[in-house]
Design a protein around this motif. Structure first.
Motif, PDB file in Angstrom:
ATOM      1  N   UNK A 141     -13.108 -26.256   5.447  1.00 45.32           N
ATOM      2  CA  UNK A 141     -13.128 -25.324   5.847  1.00 45.32           C
ATOM      3  C   UNK A 141     -13.701 -24.113   4.579  1.00 45.32           C
ATOM      4  N   UNK A 142     -13.040 -24.181   3.329  1.00 46.01           N
ATOM      5  CA  UNK A 142     -12.493 -23.539   2.404  1.00 46.01           C
ATOM      6  C   UNK A 142     -14.119 -24.210   2.040  1.00 46.01           C
ATOM      7  N   UNK A 143     -14.103 -25.236   1.787  1.00 45.14           N
ATOM      8  CA  UNK A 143     -15.184 -26.205   0.834  1.00 45.14           C
ATOM      9  C   UNK A 143     -16.526 -25.625   1.711  1.00 45.14           C
ATOM     10  N   UNK A 144     -16.547 -25.747   2.794  1.00 44.78           N
ATOM     11  CA  UNK A 144     -17.987 -25.348   3.492  1.00 44.78           C
ATOM     12  C   UNK A 144     -18.209 -23.904   2.498  1.00 44.78           C
ATOM     13  N   UNK A 145     -17.342 -22.557   2.348  1.00 49.35           N
ATOM     14  CA  UNK A 145     -17.001 -21.714   2.421  1.00 49.35           C
ATOM     15  C   UNK A 145     -17.471 -21.458   1.120  1.00 49.35           C
ATOM     16  N   UNK A 146     -17.055 -22.152  -0.456  1.00 47.81           N
ATOM     17  CA  UNK A 146     -17.734 -22.551  -1.521  1.00 47.81           C
ATOM     18  C   UNK A 146     -18.751 -22.815  -1.692  1.00 47.81           C
ATOM     19  N   UNK A 147     -19.421 -23.511  -0.930  1.00 41.30           N
ATOM     20  CA  UNK A 147     -20.645 -24.027  -0.648  1.00 41.30           C
ATOM     21  C   UNK A 147     -21.429 -23.298  -0.464  1.00 41.30           C
ATOM     22  N   UNK A 148     -21.167 -22.603   0.705  1.00 42.58           N
ATOM     23  CA  UNK A 148     -22.299 -21.337   0.751  1.00 42.58           C
ATOM     24  C   UNK A 148     -22.724 -20.333   0.025  1.00 42.58           C
ATOM     25  N   UNK A 149     -21.373 -19.808  -0.921  1.00 43.99           N
ATOM     26  CA  UNK A 149     -21.765 -18.761  -2.239  1.00 43.99           C
ATOM     27  C   UNK A 149     -22.518 -19.645  -2.781  1.00 43.99           C
ATOM     28  N   UNK A 150     -22.674 -21.252  -3.159  1.00 43.05           N
ATOM     29  CA  UNK A 150     -22.614 -21.682  -4.129  1.00 43.05           C
ATOM     30  C   UNK A 150     -24.850 -21.506  -3.997  1.00 43.05           C
ATOM     31  N   UNK A 151     -24.997 -21.922  -2.950  1.00 42.70           N
ATOM     32  CA  UNK A 151     -26.684 -21.951  -2.022  1.00 42.70           C
ATOM     33  C   UNK A 151     -27.047 -20.227  -2.041  1.00 42.70           C
ATOM     34  N   UNK A 152     -25.635 -19.352  -1.736  1.00 42.00           N
ATOM     35  CA  UNK A 152     -26.680 -18.474  -1.901  1.00 42.00           C
ATOM     36  C   UNK A 152     -26.937 -17.590  -3.351  1.00 42.00           C
ATOM     37  N   UNK A 153     -25.768 -17.791  -4.078  1.00 43.16           N
ATOM     38  CA  UNK A 153     -26.217 -17.565  -6.084  1.00 43.16           C
ATOM     39  C   UNK A 153     -27.978 -18.219  -6.346  1.00 43.16           C
ATOM     40  N   UNK A 154     -27.611 -19.949  -5.869  1.00 43.37           N
ATOM     41  CA  UNK A 154     -28.691 -19.659  -6.866  1.00 43.37           C
ATOM     42  C   UNK A 154     -30.534 -19.462  -5.329  1.00 43.37           C
ATOM     43  N   UNK A 155     -30.000 -19.730  -4.223  1.00 44.83           N
ATOM     44  CA  UNK A 155     -31.381 -18.705  -3.981  1.00 44.83           C
ATOM     45  C   UNK A 155     -31.332 -17.439  -3.909  1.00 44.83           C
ATOM     46  N   UNK A 156     -30.562 -16.437  -4.706  1.00 39.99           N
ATOM     47  CA  UNK A 156     -30.767 -15.409  -5.413  1.00 39.99           C
ATOM     48  C   UNK A 156     -29.983 -14.560  -4.223  1.00 39.99           C
ATOM     49  N   UNK A 157     -29.481 -14.606  -3.001  1.00 36.98           N
ATOM     50  CA  UNK A 157     -28.983 -13.738  -1.695  1.00 36.98           C
ATOM     51  C   UNK A 157     -28.012 -12.611  -3.031  1.00 36.98           C
ATOM     52  N   UNK A 158     -27.993 -11.440  -2.137  1.00 41.56           N
ATOM     53  CA  UNK A 158     -27.019 -10.199  -2.431  1.00 41.56           C
ATOM     54  C   UNK A 158     -25.779 -10.462  -0.994  1.00 41.56           C
ATOM     55  N   UNK A 159     -24.754 -11.002  -1.154  1.00 37.20           N
ATOM     56  CA  UNK A 159     -24.079 -10.668   0.176  1.00 37.20           C
ATOM     57  C   UNK A 159     -22.915 -10.406  -0.350  1.00 37.20           C
ATOM     58  N   UNK A 160     -22.154  -8.565  -0.346  1.00 38.33           N
ATOM     59  CA  UNK A 160     -21.772  -8.569  -1.072  1.00 38.33           C
ATOM     60  C   UNK A 160     -19.780  -9.204  -0.002  1.00 38.33           C
ATOM     61  N   UNK A 161     -20.491  -9.245   0.881  1.00 40.30           N
ATOM     62  CA  UNK A 161     -18.608  -9.484   1.976  1.00 40.30           C
ATOM     63  C   UNK A 161     -18.681 -11.274   1.213  1.00 40.30           C
ATOM     64  N   UNK A 162     -19.651 -12.311   1.128  1.00 38.09           N
ATOM     65  CA  UNK A 162     -19.870 -13.509   0.755  1.00 38.09           C
ATOM     66  C   UNK A 162     -19.111 -13.804  -0.584  1.00 38.09           C
ATOM     67  N   UNK A 163     -19.110 -12.997  -2.106  1.00 41.03           N
ATOM     68  CA  UNK A 163     -19.140 -12.715  -2.668  1.00 41.03           C
ATOM     69  C   UNK A 163     -17.697 -12.584  -2.956  1.00 41.03           C
ATOM     70  N   UNK A 164     -17.218 -11.360  -2.000  1.00 38.95           N
ATOM     71  CA  UNK A 164     -16.038 -11.004  -2.502  1.00 38.95           C
ATOM     72  C   UNK A 164     -14.682 -11.321  -2.705  1.00 38.95           C
ATOM     73  N   UNK A 165     -14.282 -12.556  -2.444  1.00 37.12           N
ATOM     74  CA  UNK A 165     -13.386 -13.337  -2.061  1.00 37.12           C
ATOM     75  C   UNK A 165     -13.550 -14.727  -2.707  1.00 37.12           C
ATOM     76  N   UNK A 166     -12.527 -15.205  -3.102  1.00 35.53           N
ATOM     77  CA  UNK A 166     -13.318 -16.553  -3.444  1.00 35.53           C
ATOM     78  C   UNK A 166     -12.212 -16.976  -2.496  1.00 35.53           C
TER      79      UNK A 166
END
Length: 138
Positions: free
Chosen positions: A66-91
């Motif tokens: 599950x943590x790996x899926x969440x980290x993948x969501x972070x990487x995908x959001x960064x590549x897409x240029x999305x700004x989601x503070x909640x997603x990037x707030x924590x590791x």
């Protein structure tokens, strides 16, 4: 402090999962009276719903997956240029996913019920769990 918490005001420290602190801070030097309070953080709640969906709907038993899926969501959001503070707030680690899952059930569902949940599958799951108090899918 108890009265402030009952009024939904922030008493210091990090806000609980699913909430954010809003409002001006007190500043005695400038004569500003603060009105810090807790409000729902819908972006973080969406992430918590995703963790619950992965754990209880998709039946992924391993927190590391599950943590790996969440980290993948972070990487995908960064590549897409999305700004989601909640997603990037924590590791997103195994432990943070476990804490978010536990906070979903204890902080959000027990205090606020199921009315705020937008995902119909998770909402049905919560309704089923509320029908059987004391028993939760793990």
């Amino acid at each position: 402090m108890v009265i402030l918490r009952q009024q939904g005001k922030h008493t210091g420290g990090k806000p609980p999962w699913g909430y954010k602190v809003v409002g001006p801070r007190s500043n005695r030097a400038k004569g500003v009276k603060g009105n810090r309070r807790l409000e729902p953080d819908w972006q973080e709640r969406t992430l918590m719903l995703e963790i619950v969906r992965l754990r209880d709907v998709e039946r992924i038993p391993c927190w590391e997956t599950i943590a790996g899926r969440m980290r993948q969501m972070q990487r995908d959001a960064r590549r897409a240029g999305l700004d989601n503070p909640a997603l990037f707030r924590r590791e997103w680690s195994r432990e943070s996913c476990q804490r978010a899952y536990a906070a979903f059930w204890t902080v959000l569902v027990e205090k606020e019920g199921e009315s705020w949940i937008a995902d119909p599958i998770v909402k049905t799951l919560v309704a089923a769990q509320n029908a059987r108090p004391g028993i939760r899918a793990e």
